[in-house]
Scaffold this motif. Structure first.
Motif, PDB file in Angstrom:
ATOM      1  N   PHE A 195       0.611  -1.090   0.349  1.00 52.61           N
ATOM      2  CA  PHE A 195      -0.277  -0.131   0.099  1.00 52.61           C
ATOM      3  C   PHE A 195       1.254   1.509  -0.150  1.00 52.61           C
ATOM      4  N   VAL A 196       0.633   1.807  -1.020  1.00 51.60           N
ATOM      5  CA  VAL A 196       1.592   3.137  -1.399  1.00 51.60           C
ATOM      6  C   VAL A 196       0.539   4.211  -0.708  1.00 51.60           C
ATOM      7  N   ASN A 197       0.739   5.062   0.312  1.00 49.52           N
ATOM      8  CA  ASN A 197       0.246   6.181   0.613  1.00 49.52           C
ATOM      9  C   ASN A 197       0.611   7.824   1.257  1.00 49.52           C
ATOM     10  N   VAL A 198       0.231   8.040  -0.317  1.00 50.98           N
ATOM     11  CA  VAL A 198       0.942   9.596  -0.050  1.00 50.98           C
ATOM     12  C   VAL A 198      -0.422  11.023   0.418  1.00 50.98           C
ATOM     13  N   VAL A 199      -0.565  11.447   1.125  1.00 49.80           N
ATOM     14  CA  VAL A 199      -0.797  11.786   1.867  1.00 49.80           C
ATOM     15  C   VAL A 199      -0.200  13.228   3.233  1.00 49.80           C
ATOM     16  N   ASP A 200       0.652  13.711   2.459  1.00 52.61           N
ATOM     17  CA  ASP A 200       2.075  13.877   2.827  1.00 52.61           C
ATOM     18  C   ASP A 200       1.900  15.670   2.754  1.00 52.61           C
ATOM     19  N   PRO A 201       1.508  15.830   3.702  1.00 56.92           N
ATOM     20  CA  PRO A 201       1.185  17.757   3.499  1.00 56.92           C
ATOM     21  C   PRO A 201       3.068  18.264   4.623  1.00 56.92           C
ATOM     22  N   GLY A 202       3.742  16.924   4.900  1.00 55.17           N
ATOM     23  CA  GLY A 202       4.963  17.527   5.104  1.00 55.17           C
ATOM     24  C   GLY A 202       5.895  17.475   4.586  1.00 55.17           C
ATOM     25  N   VAL A 203       5.771  16.663   2.856  1.00 58.39           N
ATOM     26  CA  VAL A 203       6.788  16.598   2.084  1.00 58.39           C
ATOM     27  C   VAL A 203       7.620  17.528   1.873  1.00 58.39           C
ATOM     28  N   GLY A 204       8.867  17.434   1.750  1.00 58.66           N
ATOM     29  CA  GLY A 204      10.364  18.053   1.094  1.00 58.66           C
ATOM     30  C   GLY A 204      10.843  18.426   3.100  1.00 58.66           C
ATOM     31  N   GLY A 205      10.045  18.220   3.751  1.00 62.80           N
ATOM     32  CA  GLY A 205      10.698  18.796   5.372  1.00 62.80           C
ATOM     33  C   GLY A 205      11.474  17.298   6.020  1.00 62.80           C
ATOM     34  N   ASP A 212       0.295  -9.233   7.396  1.00 63.25           N
ATOM     35  CA  ASP A 212      -0.026  -9.982   6.327  1.00 63.25           C
ATOM     36  C   ASP A 212       1.239  -9.136   4.980  1.00 63.25           C
ATOM     37  N   ARG A 213       1.329  -7.617   5.392  1.00 65.89           N
ATOM     38  CA  ARG A 213       1.047  -6.759   3.844  1.00 65.89           C
ATOM     39  C   ARG A 213       2.239  -4.922   4.123  1.00 65.89           C
ATOM     40  N   PHE A 214       2.523  -4.266   3.630  1.00 64.35           N
ATOM     41  CA  PHE A 214       3.209  -3.420   3.782  1.00 64.35           C
ATOM     42  C   PHE A 214       2.989  -2.195   3.406  1.00 64.35           C
ATOM     43  N   PHE A 215       3.035  -1.466   4.447  1.00 66.47           N
ATOM     44  CA  PHE A 215       2.651  -0.126   3.814  1.00 66.47           C
ATOM     45  C   PHE A 215       3.993   1.063   4.415  1.00 66.47           C
ATOM     46  N   LEU A 216       3.395   1.377   2.983  1.00 72.46           N
ATOM     47  CA  LEU A 216       4.461   2.413   3.050  1.00 72.46           C
ATOM     48  C   LEU A 216       3.791   4.025   2.435  1.00 72.46           C
ATOM     49  N   ALA A 217       4.434   4.837   3.530  1.00 73.54           N
ATOM     50  CA  ALA A 217       4.387   5.712   3.721  1.00 73.54           C
ATOM     51  C   ALA A 217       4.505   6.822   4.388  1.00 73.54           C
ATOM     52  N   PRO A 218       3.602   8.790   4.968  1.00 77.74           N
ATOM     53  CA  PRO A 218       5.714   9.270   5.554  1.00 77.74           C
ATOM     54  C   PRO A 218       4.904   9.174   7.066  1.00 77.74           C
ATOM     55  N   ASP A 219       5.947   9.441   7.616  1.00 77.66           N
ATOM     56  CA  ASP A 219       5.384   9.128   9.601  1.00 77.66           C
ATOM     57  C   ASP A 219       4.796  10.649   9.474  1.00 77.66           C
ATOM     58  N   ASN A 220       3.662  10.401   9.138  1.00 77.14           N
ATOM     59  CA  ASN A 220       2.942  12.025   9.893  1.00 77.14           C
ATOM     60  C   ASN A 220       1.361  11.823  10.591  1.00 77.14           C
ATOM     61  N   GLY A 221       1.150  10.114  11.166  1.00 85.34           N
ATOM     62  CA  GLY A 221       0.085  10.144  12.102  1.00 85.34           C
ATOM     63  C   GLY A 221      -1.645   8.951  10.814  1.00 85.34           C
ATOM     64  N   ARG A 232      10.145  -2.306  -5.753  1.00 83.55           N
ATOM     65  CA  ARG A 232      11.593  -3.049  -4.974  1.00 83.55           C
ATOM     66  C   ARG A 232      10.273  -3.902  -3.658  1.00 83.55           C
ATOM     67  N   LEU A 233       9.688  -3.426  -3.396  1.00 82.44           N
ATOM     68  CA  LEU A 233       8.457  -3.714  -2.195  1.00 82.44           C
ATOM     69  C   LEU A 233       8.042  -5.258  -3.075  1.00 82.44           C
ATOM     70  N   ALA A 234       7.420  -4.513  -3.656  1.00 84.34           N
ATOM     71  CA  ALA A 234       6.486  -5.582  -4.739  1.00 84.34           C
ATOM     72  C   ALA A 234       6.998  -7.071  -5.330  1.00 84.34           C
ATOM     73  N   LEU A 235       8.571  -5.958  -5.672  1.00 84.06           N
ATOM     74  CA  LEU A 235       9.326  -7.745  -6.573  1.00 84.06           C
ATOM     75  C   LEU A 235      10.050  -8.302  -6.059  1.00 84.06           C
ATOM     76  N   GLY A 236       9.550  -8.174  -4.265  1.00 84.79           N
ATOM     77  CA  GLY A 236      10.364  -9.723  -3.060  1.00 84.79           C
ATOM     78  C   GLY A 236      11.257  -8.818  -1.650  1.00 84.79           C
ATOM     79  N   ALA A 237      11.768  -7.703  -2.692  1.00 86.42           N
ATOM     80  CA  ALA A 237      12.524  -6.879  -1.439  1.00 86.42           C
ATOM     81  C   ALA A 237      12.261  -7.459   0.069  1.00 86.42           C
ATOM     82  N   ALA A 238      13.238  -7.472   1.039  1.00 85.20           N
ATOM     83  CA  ALA A 238      12.677  -7.047   2.370  1.00 85.20           C
ATOM     84  C   ALA A 238      12.747  -5.577   2.521  1.00 85.20           C
ATOM     85  N   PRO A 239      11.982  -5.096   3.604  1.00 85.01           N
ATOM     86  CA  PRO A 239      12.072  -3.421   4.532  1.00 85.01           C
ATOM     87  C   PRO A 239      13.842  -4.473   4.561  1.00 85.01           C
ATOM     88  N   ASP A 240      13.988  -4.759   5.259  1.00 81.60           N
ATOM     89  CA  ASP A 240      15.422  -4.619   6.021  1.00 81.60           C
ATOM     90  C   ASP A 240      16.235  -4.330   4.936  1.00 81.60           C
TER      91      ASP A 240
END
Length: 266
Positions: free
Chosen positions: A66-76, A87-96, A137-145
């Protein structure tokens, strides 16, 4: 088989931003299946985005990114994080935005992305230039580590209005989403509140009129507002073929002081 990528943004469809993100995904992973979850999150509204994500993730296959781009702090100085949960991956800004997913998965794992790996990224469009290649990269199997540094999920930013709170008279809730039919979906998880609502016949907003609990939209009389356990896993204020939001003058983010009543409507 490649994992699916699901997109959740506040970009809308009037501008080229969604198309450019999909173009970037196709450039990096032309065989990766991409699904649009929603692109009409209200601008900058992390509560609504988090709600939509929480309501939707289980309807996607395990392994979905899941690619979550609601990102008022982009560039900060806000972080970009990868959350492994349910059992899923969530990519997001750390903004709550991930607050509800954190609540749903106490045993999750989190990683913080090293931004220096993307020196050519636009300061105003990380969705296209950072989120998209990471998602592939995550979708193709790369590990988050391999992609990011492990961090303690307890340190991630949390919203203080992500969950309704019990009060002596009922609940203090927020409107987490208003759908196109005018249904007001509240941050009241059905599973959490069903026991408290079991003995409730009606609810009131403050000292306003009472609403009865109903099971379907069709069971409501014309012009009647009801309180329904909806398909998105939360309680909602709704009407049959009419807008509860308009009738009650409610908007996204509004606070509701709900009074539970074991008696009938009066």
């Amino acid at each position: 088989m490649h994992r699916h990528v699901a997109l959740l943004t506040d970009f809308g469809l009037e501008d080229p931003y969604v198309g450019q993100m999909k173009g970037a995904l196709a450039m990096h992973g032309p065989c990766v299946p991409v699904v649009d979850l929603c692109h009409h999150v209200a601008p900058y509204n992390t509560l609504q985005a988090g709600f939509i994500l929480r309501a939707s993730y289980a309807h996607f296959p395990p392994g979905t990114v899941f690619v979550n781009v609601v990102d008022p702090g982009v560039g900060g100085d806000r972080r970009i994080v990868i959350l492994e949960a349910l059992d899923r991956f969530f990519l997001a800004p750390d903004n709550g935005l991930l607050t509800m997913m954190l609540d749903a998965s106490p045993s999750c794992r989190a990683h913080s992305v090293d931004m220096s790996h993307f020196p050519r990224a636009s300061c105003t469009f990380h969705g296209r230039d950072i989120f998209a290649p990471l998602a592939v990269r995550l979708a193709l199997g790369a590990a988050p580590d391999v992609l990011a540094q492990a961090i303690d999920p307890a340190g991630l930013v949390r919203l203080d209005n992500a969950q309704a709170k019990a009060t002596p008279y009922g609940a203090m809730a927020h409107v987490a989403h208003v759908d196109r039919f005018g249904n007001c979906l509240l941050n009241m998880d059905i599973a959490t509140w069903e026991e408290k609502l079991a003995s409730t016949r009606t609810l009131r907003m403050g000292n306003g009129p009472a609403f009865r609990l109903a099971t379907t939209y069709a069971s409501l009389n014309p012009g009647e507002v009801g309180f329904i356990a909806g398909s998105q896993g939360v309680m909602e204020l709704a009407m049959g073929q009419a807008s509860a939001a308009e009738r009650l003058n409610l908007s996204l983010g509004d606070t509701l002081n709900l009074h539970f009543d074991s008696g009938g409507i009066s």
